[in-house]
Design an enzyme around this catalytic site. Structure first.
Site, PDB file in Angstrom:
ATOM      1  N   GLY A 273     -26.940  16.854 -65.743  1.00  0.00           N
ATOM      2  CA  GLY A 273     -25.742  17.437 -66.346  1.00  0.00           C
ATOM      3  C   GLY A 273     -24.852  16.339 -66.875  1.00  0.00           C
ATOM      4  O   GLY A 273     -25.309  15.422 -67.570  1.00  0.00           O
ATOM      5  N   ALA A 274     -23.572  16.418 -66.549  1.00  0.00           N
ATOM      6  CA  ALA A 274     -22.609  15.396 -66.979  1.00  0.00           C
ATOM      7  C   ALA A 274     -21.459  15.412 -65.986  1.00  0.00           C
ATOM      8  O   ALA A 274     -21.284  16.357 -65.220  1.00  0.00           O
ATOM      9  CB  ALA A 274     -22.107  15.674 -68.390  1.00  0.00           C
ATOM     10  N   MET A 275     -20.644  14.350 -66.000  1.00  0.00           N
ATOM     11  CA  MET A 275     -19.529  14.248 -65.071  1.00  0.00           C
ATOM     12  C   MET A 275     -18.318  13.648 -65.766  1.00  0.00           C
ATOM     13  O   MET A 275     -18.408  12.625 -66.434  1.00  0.00           O
ATOM     14  CB  MET A 275     -19.920  13.402 -63.851  1.00  0.00           C
ATOM     15  CG  MET A 275     -18.829  13.339 -62.797  1.00  0.00           C
ATOM     16  SD  MET A 275     -18.359  14.981 -62.178  1.00  0.00           S
ATOM     17  CE  MET A 275     -16.671  14.675 -61.682  1.00  0.00           C
ATOM     18  N   GLU A 276     -17.164  14.303 -65.549  1.00  0.00           N
ATOM     19  CA  GLU A 276     -15.939  14.016 -66.287  1.00  0.00           C
ATOM     20  C   GLU A 276     -15.117  12.883 -65.685  1.00  0.00           C
ATOM     21  O   GLU A 276     -13.893  12.979 -65.556  1.00  0.00           O
ATOM     22  CB  GLU A 276     -15.070  15.277 -66.373  1.00  0.00           C
ATOM     23  CG  GLU A 276     -14.527  15.812 -65.049  1.00  0.00           C
ATOM     24  CD  GLU A 276     -15.381  16.849 -64.375  1.00  0.00           C
ATOM     25  OE1 GLU A 276     -14.856  17.606 -63.540  1.00  0.00           O
ATOM     26  OE2 GLU A 276     -16.590  16.924 -64.676  1.00  0.00           O
ATOM     27  N   ASN A 277     -15.730  11.786 -65.323  1.00  0.00           N
ATOM     28  CA  ASN A 277     -14.978  10.655 -64.782  1.00  0.00           C
ATOM     29  C   ASN A 277     -13.906  10.227 -65.790  1.00  0.00           C
ATOM     30  O   ASN A 277     -14.171  10.123 -66.987  1.00  0.00           O
ATOM     31  CB  ASN A 277     -15.919   9.491 -64.508  1.00  0.00           C
ATOM     32  CG  ASN A 277     -17.166   9.913 -63.769  1.00  0.00           C
ATOM     33  OD1 ASN A 277     -17.107  10.427 -62.675  1.00  0.00           O
ATOM     34  ND2 ASN A 277     -18.314   9.719 -64.406  1.00  0.00           N
ATOM     35  N   GLU A 308     -16.619  17.730 -71.405  1.00  0.00           N
ATOM     36  CA  GLU A 308     -16.207  16.649 -70.508  1.00  0.00           C
ATOM     37  C   GLU A 308     -14.889  16.032 -70.973  1.00  0.00           C
ATOM     38  O   GLU A 308     -14.059  15.623 -70.158  1.00  0.00           O
ATOM     39  CB  GLU A 308     -17.297  15.585 -70.421  1.00  0.00           C
ATOM     40  CG  GLU A 308     -18.659  16.109 -69.979  1.00  0.00           C
ATOM     41  CD  GLU A 308     -18.623  16.906 -68.686  1.00  0.00           C
ATOM     42  OE1 GLU A 308     -17.812  16.567 -67.799  1.00  0.00           O
ATOM     43  OE2 GLU A 308     -19.401  17.873 -68.557  1.00  0.00           O
ATOM     44  N   HIS A 311     -11.877  17.970 -69.858  1.00  0.00           N
ATOM     45  CA  HIS A 311     -11.557  17.693 -68.449  1.00  0.00           C
ATOM     46  C   HIS A 311     -10.584  16.520 -68.295  1.00  0.00           C
ATOM     47  O   HIS A 311      -9.928  16.411 -67.257  1.00  0.00           O
ATOM     48  CB  HIS A 311     -12.827  17.369 -67.667  1.00  0.00           C
ATOM     49  CG  HIS A 311     -13.531  18.555 -67.107  1.00  0.00           C
ATOM     50  ND1 HIS A 311     -12.904  19.515 -66.362  1.00  0.00           N
ATOM     51  CD2 HIS A 311     -14.851  18.920 -67.165  1.00  0.00           C
ATOM     52  CE1 HIS A 311     -13.792  20.425 -65.976  1.00  0.00           C
ATOM     53  NE2 HIS A 311     -14.978  20.092 -66.453  1.00  0.00           N
ATOM     54  N   GLU A 330     -13.565  24.372 -64.473  1.00  0.00           N
ATOM     55  CA  GLU A 330     -14.770  24.416 -65.303  1.00  0.00           C
ATOM     56  C   GLU A 330     -14.650  25.415 -66.451  1.00  0.00           C
ATOM     57  O   GLU A 330     -15.093  25.148 -67.567  1.00  0.00           O
ATOM     58  CB  GLU A 330     -15.986  24.745 -64.438  1.00  0.00           C
ATOM     59  CG  GLU A 330     -16.304  23.687 -63.404  1.00  0.00           C
ATOM     60  CD  GLU A 330     -16.543  22.308 -64.022  1.00  0.00           C
ATOM     61  OE1 GLU A 330     -16.922  22.217 -65.212  1.00  0.00           O
ATOM     62  OE2 GLU A 330     -16.342  21.307 -63.319  1.00  0.00           O
TER      63      GLU A 330
END
Length: 824
Positions: A273-277, A308, A311, A330
């Protein structure tokens, strides 16, 4: 000697809502200073950190705990040694706190191969090592000691020592990069982040290829592993454009520019997936499509980029207080992604794509026994994990889309601007957002909020005569709906629009005044979330005239309505497949060609009874041949043809196209179809594997085996999923699963269906990766009534994680409807 980290054997506590509230009421975190040592990951598995936490306590003398799911070597509190043998269940007790405190925890872990917070990957093509961290919801405790809950925000400062050949990315630009005291290493020092939650900070490292672009006052970075440089460079201009468009659009519409210059996007292996760091988004590098992407693939990647990015404001800048508002985090990002794509990018028909591609998943879950309110109590973090589903993401954003229609976009934007300026770098609850929207719109939204967010299930709306009639789940009151109705006249040779009007639905029956016409599209424009039951005449007309509807959203609505009616048992698969096949002969919108191809293939392959499926697939392939010479449709058409080829004429078209292709994608797809039909050629597969430069080409070979009607081939794929954990986490994981579960191989697959239920008890890896496997390997289309009964029973097994149980309920509902539809 082989060693096993005690962390891998540790039973971890899950933080409860009560514990989090108690701790946040007691503590305020001033800052984190985290020293990370990654040198042990170049040739081994050791990750080490020293976490220094500066915090205050409102009740001196009180005790609490810090989260650390690692092997703790040493810990001091205000200079006094702590007994590290007291670490249990991922918690280190902190006794007798002072008003002002400094905690230092030295810890390490070798649990770097499972994707639980951190993953070390070796690229098979060049043996280079890459490492990423991904910390949602409570995985930060696996890499450094912290108070791992969203409402204890603080600045984070990272100092990272890594092999000298590696680059390191974090939440901002490095202040300095210097040679380390140890040989062959460098130390990267990063500045303080803003006040951030523990789950949105990040450290990634490896010999990444880096490209930087300066635009509009931003320093944009793009990273990938060395084996994918050509792919990144091929699509770089498009991703730069999308990033610029998103930052400009959101900054203006939210009234709050993204407040730092650096914005990095890092494509890493085996992230599902992906991550909104904050300022450093990570994506699974499956988004770097190995073959030139189709329009639909490009739209998916654009949606990831916009999601992302959204976010950064909703999730990072302003963060939920607790995980019971995860849905809002989300859903908002998903809604904003479609809104931004439609308003700022080339993907102007994105709302039609969303309806045709994504909304079905929410209807399937929300009509099933897995349905749950969008907003629900989350007693602990493990319960939050179960809500990473289609109701959270897809129904949630659909409800926000309805809210925009209900109060108007201008009022919604005004409310958002108030929200971000009022709550920047703090934590909120849903009521805070709704209060901002109420002030902006002048409407009391309390009843709307309760109806839409606290009640589960999908309203079913029918137009009966001159009334809109609403059926609800479990006898509850209907929700308020703001929707449009479009009326058409089909009495002549062509379809003629007669009128389009807006209506607010209130109660079980709402009178409406409409012009005369024999095709009436309820929910035209797709502003609300509801299943629609057309009258018999409208249903027949919409399926026959779908290709004559001018608005792509209207055509998408017909396809979506047909999908809903399949779930409701009101239409036969053959009728839906025939309508979609006919529509494809003249469909011109790139936003809809692939969604229609995909839906038609699924209906013909998975929903249709075994006696009818071959003819429906042959008819689809015949129609697809006509799209091969249409430039915007060619690539998608060839892929669908490769999945449905049934005659020598079909294979001739494919073979000619494969000879002209610049890569091996089509050849692999043809090998999969041939394998499914019993024509497996091991030498052909070996030649493809040798010629393919893709570092994940081994997965293409697995797909050929997955399709093969052979027990040994199926066993090899099974081992890759459940024993060796060798399937890289990406969207292709879902494709591999559906390839394994061929509907025409039900007898061969029957023993595997029950083994799937057993494997759910022993899954390993992080949340995203486990979730992909659970969804990919459910035997939709291949399971029989015996398996369905066993799956429904397993959904009540509390020894399974909540996410797995919810997916069992949802997918079993769909499987049950498939089995019923085959009888129509």
């Amino acid at each position: 000697m082989d060693t096993v980290s005690t962390v891998t054997l540790m039973t971890l506590s899950t933080l409860t809502k009560h514990e989090a509230a108690t701790r946040s009421g007691l503590l305020e975190v001033q800052r984190y200073d985290i020293a990370v040592d990654m040198t042990g990951l170049l040739a081994g598995e050791v990750f080490a950190s020293v976490s220094t936490i500066t915090f205050t306590c409102s009740e001196p003398g009180a005790s609490t705990f810090v989260d650390v799911a690692m092997d703790v070597a040493r810990a001091t509190l205000n200079g006094e040694e702590l007994d590290v043998t007291t670490v249990a269940d991922g918690r280190l007790p902190l006794p007798a706190l002072a008003a002002d405190n400094v905690l230092v925890v030295e810890a390490s872990t070798t649990n770097t191969a499972t994707g639980e917070g951190i993953l070390r990957t070796v690229d098979p093509t060049d043996e280079l090592v890459y490492v990423w961290t991904s910390l949602e919801p409570d995985e930060a405790r696996r890499v450094w000691a912290c108070f791992d809950q969203p409402d204890l925000k603080a600045p984070h400062r990272f100092v990272v020592t890594a092999p000298s050949s590696w680059s390191v990315t974090s939440n901002g630009a490095p202040e300095s990069i210097e040679d380390a005291d140890s040989s062959d290493a460098r130390t990267w020092t990063f500045p303080d982040t803003p006040r951030l939650s523990t789950y949105v900070v990040v450290v990634n490292a490896g010999p990444f290829h880096e490209v930087r672009r300066q635009h509009d006052g931003y320093d944009l970075g793009f990273y990938c592993r060395q084996s994918l440089v050509a792919i990144l460079e091929r699509d770089l201009d498009e991703m730069v454009t999308l990033t610029r468009q998103g930052l400009a659009f959101f900054g203006e519409r939210f009234g709050y520019r993204f407040p730092q210059e650096r914005y990095d996007q890092v494509f890493v292996p085996n992230l599902g997936g992906a991550m909104e760091n904050w300022g450093c988004v990570t994506y699974g590098d499956g988004q770097l499509f190995r073959t030139p992407p189709t329009h639909a693939q490009r739209a998916v990647r654009a949606e990831f980029i916009f999601h992302e990015m959204a976010h950064m404001w909703f999730g990072d800048l302003v963060t939920m207080q607790w995980w019971d508002d995860l849905w809002l985090n989300e859903a908002f990002a998903s809604w904003a992604a479609n809104w931004g794509m439609a308003g700022a990018s080339e993907f102007t028909d994105q709302w039609a794509t969303f309806l045709a591609v994504s909304k079905r998943t929410a209807y399937e879950m929300d009509m099933s026994p897995a349905r749950h309110p969008i907003r629900s109590d989350v007693p602990d973090v493990s319960a939050a994990m179960s809500n990473f589903d289609a109701i959270t993401y897809v129904k949630g954003q659909s409800v926000l889309h309805q809210l925009v229609a209900f109060i108007g976009e201008d009022a919604f934007v005004e409310g958002l601007r108030d929200y971000f300026s009022r709550y920047a770098f703090s934590n909120t609850r849903l009521d805070d957002l709704m209060d901002c929207c109420s002030r902006a719109s002048g409407r009391d939204l309390s009843a709307w909020t309760k109806a839409w967010l606290d009640e589960a299930g999908t309203d079913v709306i029918s137009l009966v005569g001159d009334e809109l009639v609403v059926e609800t789940t479990d006898g509850q009151e209907p929700r308020p709906h703001r929707l449009d109705i479009a009326v058409f006249d089909t009495s002549g040779d062509t379809l003629v629009p007669v009128g389009r009007s807006s209506h607010e639905v209130d109660g079980f029956r709402t009178p409406v005044k409409l012009p005369a016409g024999d095709l009436r599209l309820v929910n035209a424009g797709d502003y609300t979330f509801a299943a629609v039951k057309p009258d018999a005449t409208s249903l027949e007309r919409m399926l026959r005239h779908v290709d004559q509807l001018e608005d792509p959203l209207d055509r998408a609505l017909v396809a979506a309505t047909a999908g809903q009616l399949l779930l409701l048992g009101d239409v036969a698969p053959r009728d839906v497949a025939a309508a979609l096949t006919a529509a494809l002969r003249s469909e011109s919108s790139p936003a809809l060609i692939e969604p229609f191809l995909s839906q038609a293939l699924v209906v013909a392959d998975r929903w249709a009874p075994a006696a009818e499926s071959p003819d429906l697939l042959r008819g689809l392939a015949d129609a697809v041949v006509g799209l091969v010479d249409v430039p915007d449709a060619r690539q998608a058409a060839l892929r669908t043809l490769a999945a449905s080829a049934s005659t020598d004429a079909h294979w001739s078209v494919l073979e000619a196209a494969a000879e002209q292709a610049s890569d091996l994608d089509l050849a692999w797809r043809m090998a999969v179809r041939r394998s499914e039909l019993g024509d497996y050629d091991e030498d052909r597969v070996a030649r493809l594997l040798e010629a393919d430069p893709d570092p994940d080409a081994g997965m293409r070979r697995l797909a050929v085996l997955a399709a093969r009607p052979d027990v040994e081939a199926k066993e090899e794929v099974w081992r890759a999923f459940f024993v060796d954990y060798a399937v890289p986490a990406s969207r292709e994981t879902l494709v591999l699963g559906s390839t394994f579960w061929r509907p025409g191989q039900a007898e061969l697959l029957a023993p595997f269906t029950h083994r799937y239920l057993e494997e759910l008890h022993t899954l390993k890896g992080g949340l995203l990766n486990q979730g992909l496997t659970i969804r990919a390997m459910y035997p939709l289309g291949a399971g029989d009534a015996d398996f369905l009964a066993a799956a429904e029973a397993a959904a009540d097994d509390t020894s399974l994680m909540a996410y797995a149980r919810n997916q069992l309920r949802s997918n079993s509902f769909v499987l049950g409807r498939i089995l019923q539809a085959r009888q129509l």
